[in-house]
Design a protein around this motif. Sequence first.
Motif, mmCIF file in Angstrom:
data_model
loop_
_atom_site.group_PDB
_atom_site.id
_atom_site.type_symbol
_atom_site.label_atom_id
_atom_site.label_comp_id
_atom_site.label_asym_id
_atom_site.label_seq_id
_atom_site.Cartn_x
_atom_site.Cartn_y
_atom_site.Cartn_z
ATOM 1 N N MET A 1 -69.387 5.740 35.115
ATOM 2 C CA MET A 1 -69.924 6.760 34.256
ATOM 3 C C MET A 1 -71.198 7.305 34.897
ATOM 4 O O MET A 1 -72.052 6.551 35.337
ATOM 5 C CB MET A 1 -70.226 6.170 32.881
ATOM 6 N N LYS A 2 -71.313 8.585 34.944
ATOM 7 C CA LYS A 2 -72.468 9.225 35.552
ATOM 8 C C LYS A 2 -73.541 9.489 34.486
ATOM 9 O O LYS A 2 -73.245 9.971 33.403
ATOM 10 C CB LYS A 2 -72.035 10.540 36.190
ATOM 11 N N TYR A 3 -74.763 9.140 34.809
ATOM 12 C CA TYR A 3 -75.867 9.372 33.890
ATOM 13 C C TYR A 3 -76.301 10.829 33.951
ATOM 14 O O TYR A 3 -76.256 11.460 34.996
ATOM 15 C CB TYR A 3 -77.063 8.484 34.231
ATOM 16 N N LYS A 4 -76.735 11.332 32.807
ATOM 17 C CA LYS A 4 -77.265 12.696 32.727
ATOM 18 C C LYS A 4 -78.669 12.610 32.152
ATOM 19 O O LYS A 4 -78.953 11.770 31.294
ATOM 20 C CB LYS A 4 -76.387 13.563 31.817
ATOM 21 N N LYS A 5 -79.526 13.471 32.594
ATOM 22 C CA LYS A 5 -80.889 13.509 32.073
ATOM 23 C C LYS A 5 -80.880 14.236 30.735
ATOM 24 O O LYS A 5 -80.307 15.326 30.607
ATOM 25 C CB LYS A 5 -81.813 14.242 33.037
ATOM 26 N N GLY A 6 -81.524 13.615 29.750
ATOM 27 C CA GLY A 6 -81.594 14.221 28.432
ATOM 28 C C GLY A 6 -82.208 15.605 28.460
ATOM 29 O O GLY A 6 -81.769 16.504 27.752
ATOM 30 N N VAL A 7 -83.213 15.790 29.300
ATOM 31 C CA VAL A 7 -83.895 17.083 29.387
ATOM 32 C C VAL A 7 -82.941 18.177 29.878
ATOM 33 O O VAL A 7 -83.121 19.352 29.565
ATOM 34 C CB VAL A 7 -85.156 16.979 30.279
ATOM 35 N N ASP A 8 -81.893 17.776 30.618
ATOM 36 C CA ASP A 8 -80.938 18.749 31.145
ATOM 37 C C ASP A 8 -79.826 19.098 30.158
ATOM 38 O O ASP A 8 -79.196 20.155 30.286
ATOM 39 C CB ASP A 8 -80.284 18.222 32.434
ATOM 40 N N VAL A 9 -79.562 18.235 29.178
ATOM 41 C CA VAL A 9 -78.397 18.462 28.314
ATOM 42 C C VAL A 9 -78.720 18.587 26.825
ATOM 43 O O VAL A 9 -77.874 19.012 26.050
ATOM 44 C CB VAL A 9 -77.339 17.339 28.503
ATOM 45 N N LEU A 10 -79.914 18.199 26.412
ATOM 46 C CA LEU A 10 -80.252 18.230 24.992
ATOM 47 C C LEU A 10 -81.257 19.328 24.684
ATOM 48 O O LEU A 10 -82.154 19.600 25.481
ATOM 49 C CB LEU A 10 -80.849 16.884 24.558
ATOM 50 N N PRO A 11 -81.144 19.930 23.500
ATOM 51 C CA PRO A 11 -82.159 20.902 23.090
ATOM 52 C C PRO A 11 -83.511 20.191 22.922
ATOM 53 O O PRO A 11 -83.561 19.005 22.581
ATOM 54 C CB PRO A 11 -81.660 21.413 21.739
ATOM 55 N N ASP A 12 -84.597 20.901 23.151
ATOM 56 C CA ASP A 12 -85.941 20.315 23.089
ATOM 57 C C ASP A 12 -86.193 19.588 21.771
ATOM 58 O O ASP A 12 -86.725 18.487 21.757
ATOM 59 C CB ASP A 12 -87.019 21.391 23.283
ATOM 60 N N ARG A 13 -85.807 20.186 20.663
ATOM 61 C CA ARG A 13 -86.026 19.597 19.350
ATOM 62 C C ARG A 13 -85.323 18.247 19.235
ATOM 63 O O ARG A 13 -85.908 17.263 18.787
ATOM 64 C CB ARG A 13 -85.510 20.567 18.278
ATOM 65 N N LEU A 14 -84.072 18.173 19.685
ATOM 66 C CA LEU A 14 -83.308 16.937 19.614
ATOM 67 C C LEU A 14 -83.874 15.893 20.576
ATOM 68 O O LEU A 14 -83.981 14.712 20.245
ATOM 69 C CB LEU A 14 -81.835 17.198 19.920
ATOM 70 N N LEU A 15 -84.271 16.317 21.756
ATOM 71 C CA LEU A 15 -84.859 15.405 22.732
ATOM 72 C C LEU A 15 -86.127 14.760 22.177
ATOM 73 O O LEU A 15 -86.317 13.550 22.278
ATOM 74 C CB LEU A 15 -85.151 16.138 24.036
ATOM 75 N N ARG A 16 -86.993 15.540 21.555
ATOM 76 C CA ARG A 16 -88.226 14.996 20.966
ATOM 77 C C ARG A 16 -87.899 14.001 19.850
ATOM 78 O O ARG A 16 -88.547 12.963 19.725
ATOM 79 C CB ARG A 16 -89.118 16.128 20.445
ATOM 80 N N GLU A 17 -86.884 14.284 19.048
ATOM 81 C CA GLU A 17 -86.493 13.379 17.965
ATOM 82 C C GLU A 17 -85.982 12.052 18.525
ATOM 83 O O GLU A 17 -86.347 10.979 18.046
ATOM 84 C CB GLU A 17 -85.412 14.037 17.088
ATOM 85 N N ILE A 18 -85.149 12.112 19.545
ATOM 86 C CA ILE A 18 -84.623 10.898 20.168
ATOM 87 C C ILE A 18 -85.750 10.087 20.797
ATOM 88 O O ILE A 18 -85.768 8.858 20.723
ATOM 89 C CB ILE A 18 -83.530 11.242 21.197
ATOM 90 N N GLN A 19 -86.723 10.764 21.398
ATOM 91 C CA GLN A 19 -87.853 10.071 22.027
ATOM 92 C C GLN A 19 -88.654 9.258 21.009
ATOM 93 O O GLN A 19 -89.282 8.259 21.359
ATOM 94 C CB GLN A 19 -88.770 11.077 22.726
ATOM 95 N N GLU A 20 -88.606 9.636 19.747
ATOM 96 C CA GLU A 20 -89.290 8.866 18.705
ATOM 97 C C GLU A 20 -88.682 7.468 18.564
ATOM 98 O O GLU A 20 -89.339 6.542 18.140
ATOM 99 C CB GLU A 20 -89.229 9.595 17.356
ATOM 100 N N TYR A 21 -87.418 7.322 18.931
ATOM 101 C CA TYR A 21 -86.715 6.049 18.756
ATOM 102 C C TYR A 21 -86.532 5.268 20.048
ATOM 103 O O TYR A 21 -86.614 4.039 20.052
ATOM 104 C CB TYR A 21 -85.333 6.296 18.131
ATOM 105 N N VAL A 22 -86.255 5.944 21.150
ATOM 106 C CA VAL A 22 -85.898 5.241 22.387
ATOM 107 C C VAL A 22 -86.555 5.845 23.617
ATOM 108 O O VAL A 22 -85.949 5.959 24.658
ATOM 109 C CB VAL A 22 -84.356 5.211 22.589
#
Length: 87
Positions: A1-22
């Motif tokens: 499985m190939k890893y993808k960078k969150g910054v490349d595939v997720l909208p900024d709002r969703l990325l910031r929300e995920i960063q609150e948890y992990v």
Amino acid sequence: MKYKKGVDVLPDRLLREIQEYVEGSLIYIPKKSNKAGWGYLSGTRQFIDIRNNKIKLQFEQGDTVKELAERFHLGEDTIRKIIYKKQ
């Protein structure tokens, strides 16, 4: 499985929300499609269900656990699990 960078595939709002948890951690996000259960696509599950029903029937007709284990090439403990499994 190939890893993808969150910054490349997720909208900024969703990325910031995920960063609150992990933040800074690796996470696995499963596919949203429903997978078939083990053995359903190959037919193996159906084969085992039919076999197990035969084992239960033959036990009810008087065959011993030892006889069934030899006939079906399974261990006696496995035969007992099949016979006494609640449906």
